[in-house]
Design an enzyme around this catalytic site. Structure first.
Site, PDB file in Angstrom:
ATOM      1  N   ARG A  22      -3.823 -11.691  13.226  1.00  0.00           N
ATOM      2  CA  ARG A  22      -3.260 -12.852  13.923  1.00  0.00           C
ATOM      3  C   ARG A  22      -2.148 -13.553  13.164  1.00  0.00           C
ATOM      4  NH1 ARG A  22      -6.942 -15.790  18.196  1.00  0.00           N
ATOM      5  NH2 ARG A  22      -8.004 -13.976  18.979  1.00  0.00           N
ATOM      6  N   SER A  71      -2.966 -15.324  25.672  1.00  0.00           N
ATOM      7  CA  SER A  71      -3.728 -16.426  25.088  1.00  0.00           C
ATOM      8  C   SER A  71      -2.736 -17.518  24.675  1.00  0.00           C
ATOM      9  CB  SER A  71      -4.508 -15.908  23.878  1.00  0.00           C
ATOM     10  OG  SER A  71      -5.304 -16.915  23.337  1.00  0.00           O
ATOM     11  N   GLU A 141      -0.262 -20.648  20.696  1.00  0.00           N
ATOM     12  CA  GLU A 141      -0.027 -19.312  20.143  1.00  0.00           C
ATOM     13  C   GLU A 141       1.304 -18.802  20.650  1.00  0.00           C
ATOM     14  OE1 GLU A 141      -2.985 -15.927  19.602  1.00  0.00           O
ATOM     15  OE2 GLU A 141      -4.181 -17.388  20.702  1.00  0.00           O
TER      16      GLU A 141
END
Length: 149
Positions: A22, A71, A141
């Site tokens: 991530r 997301s 994000e």
């Protein structure tokens, strides 16, 4: 392929990036991925049935096959963004042609004609509502590429 704030496209090699879970450190700031060709290595012990099961679970819990931002918010420490958005009563909340997914509250759906303004206003409304209701400021994000505000 990447694009900068001015709409300039650039092809880059994977070796130009530092990648971890991530997190990606890019060679240039203010440049974002708009497409990629990925090559995955085969992991010993990876079972086709397990992979199919994982993909089926994802399809059941996420709006796969719908136009979405993916997301939208990172999970705050010790919680889940989707839980906070859903607990704020925002599933299905719509701005223009964009809405919070009914299937997974951390996805924003484009119903076909959502504008960047629709998406940004919806993200802003979700952030403000969650912060007011739960005292948690959600971080995105997704990255907004337009002119800095």
């Amino acid at each position: 392929m990447t694009m900068d704030r001015h709409g300039r496209e650039q092809r880059r090699d994977a070796s130009e990036y530092q990648v971890s879970y991530r997190h990606v450190v890019a060679p240039v700031q203010d440049e974002w991925f708009v497409g990629a060709r990925l090559k995955f290595e085969h992991k010993p012990g990876a079972n086709d049935a397990e992979v199919r099961e994982l993909l089926d679970r994802r399809k059941a819990s996420q709006p796969i096959g719908e136009w979405s931002c993916g997301s939208v918010f990172t999970n705050p420490p010790g919680d889940h963004a989707a839980r906070l958005v859903e607990a704020s009563g925002l599933k299905g909340y719509r701005v223009g042609d964009a809405s919070v997914s009914e299937k997974h509250a951390n996805f924003i759906i484009n119903h076909g004609n959502a504008t960047a303004d629709d998406l940004e206003r919806l993200i802003g409304h979700v952030r403000e509502t969650v912060e007011r209701e739960h005292g948690v400021r959600l971080n995105t994000e997704v990255r907004i590429m337009g002119a800095p505000g």
